[in-house]
Design a protein around this motif. Sequence first.
Motif, PDB file in Angstrom:
ATOM      1  N   VAL A  19       0.807  -1.212   0.000  1.00  0.00           N
ATOM      2  CA  VAL A  19       0.000   0.000   0.000  1.00  0.00           C
ATOM      3  C   VAL A  19       0.841   1.264   0.000  1.00  0.00           C
ATOM      4  CG1 VAL A  19      -1.878  -1.150   1.178  1.00  0.00           C
ATOM      5  CG2 VAL A  19      -0.111  -0.059   2.526  1.00  0.00           C
ATOM      6  N   ARG A  20       2.149   1.122   0.077  1.00  0.00           N
ATOM      7  CA  ARG A  20       2.962   2.323   0.174  1.00  0.00           C
ATOM      8  C   ARG A  20       4.365   2.039  -0.324  1.00  0.00           C
ATOM      9  NH1 ARG A  20       2.613   4.892   5.795  1.00  0.00           N
ATOM     10  NH2 ARG A  20       0.628   5.510   4.899  1.00  0.00           N
ATOM     11  N   ALA A  21       4.869   2.903  -1.166  1.00  0.00           N
ATOM     12  CA  ALA A  21       6.224   2.737  -1.670  1.00  0.00           C
ATOM     13  C   ALA A  21       7.225   2.953  -0.544  1.00  0.00           C
ATOM     14  CB  ALA A  21       6.483   3.741  -2.804  1.00  0.00           C
ATOM     15  N   ARG A  22       8.397   2.336  -0.699  1.00  0.00           N
ATOM     16  CA  ARG A  22       9.442   2.503   0.305  1.00  0.00           C
ATOM     17  C   ARG A  22       9.867   3.959   0.358  1.00  0.00           C
ATOM     18  NH1 ARG A  22      11.604  -2.128   2.308  1.00  0.00           N
ATOM     19  NH2 ARG A  22      13.298  -0.881   3.145  1.00  0.00           N
ATOM     20  N   ASN A  23      10.269   4.391   1.532  1.00  0.00           N
ATOM     21  CA  ASN A  23      10.690   5.765   1.735  1.00  0.00           C
ATOM     22  C   ASN A  23      12.198   5.778   1.962  1.00  0.00           C
ATOM     23  OD1 ASN A  23      11.335   8.278   3.108  1.00  0.00           O
ATOM     24  ND2 ASN A  23       9.134   8.596   3.235  1.00  0.00           N
ATOM     25  N   PRO A  24      12.988   6.247   0.988  1.00  0.00           N
ATOM     26  CA  PRO A  24      14.445   6.209   1.133  1.00  0.00           C
ATOM     27  C   PRO A  24      14.937   6.954   2.371  1.00  0.00           C
ATOM     28  CG  PRO A  24      13.830   6.718  -1.119  1.00  0.00           C
ATOM     29  CD  PRO A  24      12.570   6.784  -0.311  1.00  0.00           C
ATOM     30  N   ALA A  25      14.282   8.054   2.705  1.00  0.00           N
ATOM     31  CA  ALA A  25      14.713   8.829   3.866  1.00  0.00           C
ATOM     32  C   ALA A  25      14.624   8.008   5.145  1.00  0.00           C
ATOM     33  CB  ALA A  25      13.869  10.104   3.990  1.00  0.00           C
ATOM     34  N   LEU A  26      13.503   7.298   5.324  1.00  0.00           N
ATOM     35  CA  LEU A  26      13.318   6.519   6.542  1.00  0.00           C
ATOM     36  C   LEU A  26      14.170   5.256   6.538  1.00  0.00           C
ATOM     37  CD1 LEU A  26       9.479   6.907   7.097  1.00  0.00           C
ATOM     38  CD2 LEU A  26      11.362   8.276   8.016  1.00  0.00           C
ATOM     39  N   ASP A  27      14.390   4.673   5.367  1.00  0.00           N
ATOM     40  CA  ASP A  27      15.294   3.531   5.286  1.00  0.00           C
ATOM     41  C   ASP A  27      16.703   3.931   5.718  1.00  0.00           C
ATOM     42  OD1 ASP A  27      13.492   1.631   4.480  1.00  0.00           O
ATOM     43  OD2 ASP A  27      13.827   1.941   2.340  1.00  0.00           O
ATOM     44  N   ARG A  28      17.148   5.085   5.248  1.00  0.00           N
ATOM     45  CA  ARG A  28      18.492   5.534   5.598  1.00  0.00           C
ATOM     46  C   ARG A  28      18.569   5.966   7.059  1.00  0.00           C
ATOM     47  NH1 ARG A  28      18.521   8.541  -0.226  1.00  0.00           N
ATOM     48  NH2 ARG A  28      19.044   6.663  -1.423  1.00  0.00           N
ATOM     49  N   LEU A  29      17.499   6.530   7.554  1.00  0.00           N
ATOM     50  CA  LEU A  29      17.456   6.875   8.976  1.00  0.00           C
ATOM     51  C   LEU A  29      17.560   5.614   9.826  1.00  0.00           C
ATOM     52  CD1 LEU A  29      17.019   8.602  11.452  1.00  0.00           C
ATOM     53  CD2 LEU A  29      14.581   8.727  10.883  1.00  0.00           C
ATOM     54  N   ARG A  30      16.872   4.564   9.423  1.00  0.00           N
ATOM     55  CA  ARG A  30      16.952   3.304  10.160  1.00  0.00           C
ATOM     56  C   ARG A  30      18.382   2.775  10.197  1.00  0.00           C
ATOM     57  NH1 ARG A  30      16.846  -1.596   7.947  1.00  0.00           N
ATOM     58  NH2 ARG A  30      16.007  -0.762   5.997  1.00  0.00           N
ATOM     59  N   CYS A  31      19.089   2.847   9.056  1.00  0.00           N
ATOM     60  CA  CYS A  31      20.482   2.394   9.014  1.00  0.00           C
ATOM     61  C   CYS A  31      21.370   3.275   9.884  1.00  0.00           C
ATOM     62  CB  CYS A  31      20.981   2.396   7.576  1.00  0.00           C
ATOM     63  SG  CYS A  31      20.172   1.176   6.518  1.00  0.00           S
ATOM     64  N   PHE A  32      21.124   4.572   9.849  1.00  0.00           N
ATOM     65  CA  PHE A  32      21.896   5.487  10.695  1.00  0.00           C
ATOM     66  C   PHE A  32      21.721   5.149  12.166  1.00  0.00           C
ATOM     67  CE2 PHE A  32      21.455   9.340  13.336  1.00  0.00           C
ATOM     68  CZ  PHE A  32      22.785   9.756  13.358  1.00  0.00           C
ATOM     69  N   LEU A  33      20.486   4.889  12.576  1.00  0.00           N
ATOM     70  CA  LEU A  33      20.238   4.560  13.973  1.00  0.00           C
ATOM     71  C   LEU A  33      20.867   3.222  14.353  1.00  0.00           C
ATOM     72  CD1 LEU A  33      16.547   5.748  14.441  1.00  0.00           C
ATOM     73  CD2 LEU A  33      18.619   6.796  15.355  1.00  0.00           C
ATOM     74  N   THR A  34      20.957   2.304  13.405  1.00  0.00           N
ATOM     75  CA  THR A  34      21.655   1.052  13.666  1.00  0.00           C
ATOM     76  C   THR A  34      23.109   1.328  14.026  1.00  0.00           C
ATOM     77  OG1 THR A  34      20.225  -0.143  12.134  1.00  0.00           O
ATOM     78  CG2 THR A  34      22.315  -1.181  12.699  1.00  0.00           C
ATOM     79  N   LEU A  35      23.741   2.220  13.278  1.00  0.00           N
ATOM     80  CA  LEU A  35      25.122   2.581  13.574  1.00  0.00           C
ATOM     81  C   LEU A  35      25.231   3.297  14.915  1.00  0.00           C
ATOM     82  CD1 LEU A  35      26.346   3.790  10.057  1.00  0.00           C
ATOM     83  CD2 LEU A  35      26.848   1.620  11.203  1.00  0.00           C
ATOM     84  N   VAL A  36      24.234   4.095  15.250  1.00  0.00           N
ATOM     85  CA  VAL A  36      24.232   4.763  16.554  1.00  0.00           C
ATOM     86  C   VAL A  36      24.168   3.738  17.679  1.00  0.00           C
ATOM     87  CG1 VAL A  36      22.909   6.291  18.072  1.00  0.00           C
ATOM     88  CG2 VAL A  36      23.239   6.908  15.674  1.00  0.00           C
ATOM     89  N   VAL A  37      23.370   2.691  17.492  1.00  0.00           N
ATOM     90  CA  VAL A  37      23.282   1.616  18.486  1.00  0.00           C
ATOM     91  C   VAL A  37      24.651   0.971  18.681  1.00  0.00           C
ATOM     92  CG1 VAL A  37      22.330  -0.676  18.956  1.00  0.00           C
ATOM     93  CG2 VAL A  37      20.849   1.139  18.087  1.00  0.00           C
ATOM     94  N   LEU A  38      25.304   0.634  17.584  1.00  0.00           N
ATOM     95  CA  LEU A  38      26.617   0.003  17.665  1.00  0.00           C
ATOM     96  C   LEU A  38      27.642   0.942  18.303  1.00  0.00           C
ATOM     97  CD1 LEU A  38      25.160  -2.012  15.816  1.00  0.00           C
ATOM     98  CD2 LEU A  38      27.241  -2.147  14.426  1.00  0.00           C
ATOM     99  N   LEU A  39      27.568   2.227  17.979  1.00  0.00           N
ATOM    100  CA  LEU A  39      28.469   3.195  18.598  1.00  0.00           C
ATOM    101  C   LEU A  39      28.217   3.296  20.094  1.00  0.00           C
ATOM    102  CD1 LEU A  39      30.587   5.480  18.330  1.00  0.00           C
ATOM    103  CD2 LEU A  39      28.669   7.060  17.938  1.00  0.00           C
TER     104      LEU A  39
END
Length: 394
Positions: A19-39
């Motif tokens: 029902v909704r196309a992927r949102n590149p901004a939120l996908d990249r935000l999710r990856c950024f937060l993953t790196l924040v978790v690891l940091l």
Amino acid sequence: MTTISQTAGYTDLQTALKVRARNPALDRLRCFLTLVVLLHHSVIAYTYFGHTDPKSWIGFDAIILSTDSFFMATFFFLSGLFIWPSLAHKEPWIFLRDRLLRLGLPLAIAALTIIPIAYYAIALRRAPHISFADFWWTTVTVGPWPSGPVWFISVLLAFDLAASTLHRLSPKLVDPINRLSLRGYERPAVFFVFMLIVTAIVYIPARVYFGASRWFEFGPLSLQSSRVLLYPVYFFIGAGVGAANFDRGLLSADGRLAKSNWAWIIAAMIPYCLLWVLIYMKREILGNPVWLPDWYEIIYGLLFAAFSAAILFAILAYFLRFKRLGSSMLDPMQAAAYGMFLVHDPIVLWLQYWLFDVDMPAIAKALIVFVLTVLLSWGATAALLKIPGATRVL
């Protein structure tokens, strides 16, 4: 210790909803937060707060104060964004099956394998001769049974199930939040004030009553007591924002929020700096007591809520600018983000264990841990994704 999930955007953002196309901004935000978790986990051993290593650096305390104050709430917000459309387009039993597969199965596996492997490194510091078999059996039968980062998965699963029930009772439950989100297209400050008021109301009393460090624990499941209402509020606010008209509301790439990044950075830095003033008062004036006076916890709670909401808006504003860009350095990590979260904890703790007796500055140790954790957890996830059926879980 607050850690991460931080699956909070992982499961719902990674599901390619029809029902909704992927949102590149939120996908990249999710990856950024993953790196924040690891940091976050890579440096916490070298802080005044964690200080499980002989070396420390005050700069890492600044990082931990920042990350601990926003990244879990942000993950819950992201996870909530896609929950309402998912519930509207899936049969309840299909939704339940998907949640158990994406959350329940990794939770069970991680609790019985990944978490004991991770915390065995800490046990060896206290009892060098204990075998892993003895440690594992004591952990799962007697306890304590640390949850590590996977506490987030259990909480998110509970929120998803609660959302499923509430959606069946009233599909329009979050519509008022959605209408406020539409106003946020032109006036994001209105939505920020709403978010600040609601989060302060649910967080400050809990912080005063429970304190900052108490956790509810049941086996490998745990939740920080002072945030027991804060996280569901972020989750359901996210659900309201994502319920309808997503591209015409607060998170529109053409909205005012996406054009006002610096204003939100300034708005976040003010409460963040004042939090440091309170921390100085606690350590140098109040004598670092176990229980702090209520006035202190009230002020701290208000500043915490303000920083958490403002930094969320600042990060969203920044990544919304990626909406129309063709590529990002974060893109290659997208498929592995959830898996990296699941497997990184033993990598971090064992690297810190092996570096414990090495005489080098805290900055060098943390850098080694962080870089190797990113590479090894990414590589481990890539290997796991080659297992047949693994992509349905990771």
